[in-house]
Design a protein around this motif. Structure first.
Motif, PDB file in Angstrom:
ATOM      1  N   ILE A  20       0.856  -1.181   0.000  1.00  0.00           N
ATOM      2  CA  ILE A  20       0.000   0.000   0.000  1.00  0.00           C
ATOM      3  C   ILE A  20       0.897   1.238   0.000  1.00  0.00           C
ATOM      4  O   ILE A  20       1.695   1.441   0.910  1.00  0.00           O
ATOM      5  CB  ILE A  20      -0.927   0.015   1.233  1.00  0.00           C
ATOM      6  N   LEU A  21       0.738   2.050  -1.038  1.00  0.00           N
ATOM      7  CA  LEU A  21       1.582   3.230  -1.181  1.00  0.00           C
ATOM      8  C   LEU A  21       1.087   4.381  -0.315  1.00  0.00           C
ATOM      9  O   LEU A  21       1.881   5.078   0.317  1.00  0.00           O
ATOM     10  CB  LEU A  21       1.638   3.655  -2.652  1.00  0.00           C
ATOM     11  N   THR A  22      -0.214   4.620  -0.297  1.00  0.00           N
ATOM     12  CA  THR A  22      -0.794   5.672   0.536  1.00  0.00           C
ATOM     13  C   THR A  22      -2.147   5.222   1.051  1.00  0.00           C
ATOM     14  O   THR A  22      -2.817   4.392   0.447  1.00  0.00           O
ATOM     15  CB  THR A  22      -0.974   6.996  -0.247  1.00  0.00           C
ATOM     16  N   GLY A  23      -2.550   5.792   2.195  1.00  0.00           N
ATOM     17  CA  GLY A  23      -3.880   5.531   2.735  1.00  0.00           C
ATOM     18  C   GLY A  23      -3.891   4.798   4.048  1.00  0.00           C
ATOM     19  O   GLY A  23      -4.878   4.862   4.785  1.00  0.00           O
ATOM     20  N   LEU A  24      -2.806   4.078   4.374  1.00  0.00           N
ATOM     21  CA  LEU A  24      -2.746   3.311   5.614  1.00  0.00           C
ATOM     22  C   LEU A  24      -1.433   3.588   6.340  1.00  0.00           C
ATOM     23  O   LEU A  24      -0.500   4.141   5.762  1.00  0.00           O
ATOM     24  CB  LEU A  24      -2.860   1.806   5.325  1.00  0.00           C
ATOM     25  N   ALA A  25      -1.394   3.187   7.595  1.00  0.00           N
ATOM     26  CA  ALA A  25      -0.184   3.300   8.403  1.00  0.00           C
ATOM     27  C   ALA A  25       0.055   1.962   9.088  1.00  0.00           C
ATOM     28  O   ALA A  25      -0.877   1.170   9.293  1.00  0.00           O
ATOM     29  CB  ALA A  25      -0.320   4.409   9.440  1.00  0.00           C
ATOM     30  N   ALA A  26       1.311   1.681   9.427  1.00  0.00           N
ATOM     31  CA  ALA A  26       1.633   0.461  10.155  1.00  0.00           C
ATOM     32  C   ALA A  26       0.848   0.432  11.459  1.00  0.00           C
ATOM     33  O   ALA A  26       0.755   1.429  12.167  1.00  0.00           O
ATOM     34  CB  ALA A  26       3.132   0.398  10.423  1.00  0.00           C
ATOM     35  N   GLY A  27       0.276  -0.716  11.754  1.00  0.00           N
ATOM     36  CA  GLY A  27      -0.520  -0.857  12.967  1.00  0.00           C
ATOM     37  C   GLY A  27      -2.010  -0.762  12.722  1.00  0.00           C
ATOM     38  O   GLY A  27      -2.810  -1.177  13.568  1.00  0.00           O
ATOM     39  N   ASP A  28      -2.431  -0.200  11.568  1.00  0.00           N
ATOM     40  CA  ASP A  28      -3.860  -0.172  11.241  1.00  0.00           C
ATOM     41  C   ASP A  28      -4.369  -1.603  11.088  1.00  0.00           C
ATOM     42  O   ASP A  28      -3.606  -2.522  10.742  1.00  0.00           O
ATOM     43  CB  ASP A  28      -4.101   0.590   9.928  1.00  0.00           C
ATOM     44  N   GLN A  29      -5.666  -1.773  11.316  1.00  0.00           N
ATOM     45  CA  GLN A  29      -6.289  -3.079  11.125  1.00  0.00           C
ATOM     46  C   GLN A  29      -7.284  -2.990   9.974  1.00  0.00           C
ATOM     47  O   GLN A  29      -8.113  -2.080   9.924  1.00  0.00           O
ATOM     48  CB  GLN A  29      -7.000  -3.539  12.399  1.00  0.00           C
TER      49      GLN A  29
END
Length: 326
Positions: A295-304
């Motif tokens: 995923i290039l954009t839209g999420l961050a590490a730790g999101d579910q």
């Protein structure tokens, strides 16, 4: 990855109807994790035999610091001139400011994490942002240096000190001393940011041994976006063609199961699972790698993100758009 079409009938309608009647939300989600990847750039390449090399400006600017004249001998990677001017100064200042701000944010997140006021995911995201800002600054700084990609002599200069140049405008022509060099065409945003001295492999198409080559400079950019690069090596046969392969430095990427992605109206979505419940978030995915997609954009590490029946959950709000077949 799941592709759904708005005018689908029985299968999707039945799933949506069943979901609306039972009121049961799909279950099963995973945590987005970060991993290190070492992408590989590859493209067509051919060995050239002493062909004149034209050095061009990679961006708009004013030619300064010209250190050569026609007849001057140059070495691979030698700087022959620089680009300056208000446009470049402003771009460098902006890139430097962005890098400083990203570093400040990273330091703040690390300090908060030490005080248990932040999460490891937030620190990882801040670190990725700082690395990206640093890379953009370094790439911009590299384009201000006009370097000879091969050893040879300056045959002619197309512009002098103080000349206003446009991106792609010729500055000088170098006549190689001797030997052959590799002309390669690579695609992607990373291709234009490669620094002279980068190691690569030239793989001949006729099965001859793979040759180690070294990047000497960027020649120009093609209309289709391809970046033309010059490489040198020890044992190269003029006229030989093949592929050039180049490993990029490892960088952090976010991976999710491909089945968590839903394509709707040309855009990709995932169902984010957080304290607010399950809700759609638009993302920009990279090329799928087996069962995982970066995923290039839209999420961050730790999101579910929801994996099981993600498409069903995404479309629960549009069940009324589907009509049962006659």
């Amino acid at each position: 990855m799941v592709h759904l079409v708005r005018n689908a009938q029985r299968p999707i309608w039945l799933m949506l109807a069943a979901f609306a009647l039972t009121g049961q939300a799909p279950s099963g989600w995973v945590t987005v994790h970060a991993t290190q990847q070492s992408p590989v750039l590859s493209g067509f390449a051919a060995v050239q035999s002493g062909t004149d090399v034209t050095i061009i400006a990679q961006q708009q600017g004013v030619l300064t610091g010209v250190t050569v004249a026609p007849g001057t001998s140059v070495q691979p990677g030698q700087t022959i001139a620089r680009l300056g001017g208000p446009e470049i100064a402003a771009a460098l200042a902006q890139a430097q400011g962005a890098s400083n701000a990203a570093n400040a944010t990273l330091a703040a997140e690390q300090s908060k994490f030490a005080d248990q006021l932040s999460t490891q995911a937030a620190v990882a995201q801040a670190q990725a942002n700082a690395q990206a800002a640093k890379a953009r600054l370094a790439a911009l700084q590299a384009t201000t240096l006009l370097q000879s990609p091969v050893a040879g002599q300056i045959q002619s200069l197309a512009a002098g000190p103080g000349a206003a140049l446009l991106a792609g405008q010729a500055v000088a022509v170098v006549q190689p001393d001797s030997g052959a060099w590799v002309r390669a065409v690579l695609y992607g945003p990373q291709a234009a940011t490669l620094a002279p001295g980068t190691a690569a492999r030239f793989i001949p198409a006729d099965g001859q041994p793979v040759q180690s080559v070294t990047l000497r400079g960027v020649l120009n950019k093609q209309a289709d976006g391809g970046v033309v690069l010059a490489f040198s090596g020890l044992v190269l046969q003029p006229g030989e063609a093949g592929m050039l392969s180049l490993a990029l430095p490892p960088h952090q990427v976010l991976l999710v199961p491909s089945e968590a992605l839903v394509l709707d109206d040309g855009r990709w979505w995932v169902m984010l699972h957080d304290a607010k419940g399950d809700h759609a978030v638009q993302v920009v995915p990279g090329a799928a790698e087996g069962a995982q997609t970066p995923i290039l954009t839209g999420l961050a590490a730790g999101d579910q993100v929801v994996v099981q029946d993600a498409a069903l959950l995404y479309h629960r709000g549009i069940a009324a758009l589907y009509q049962p077949p006659d």
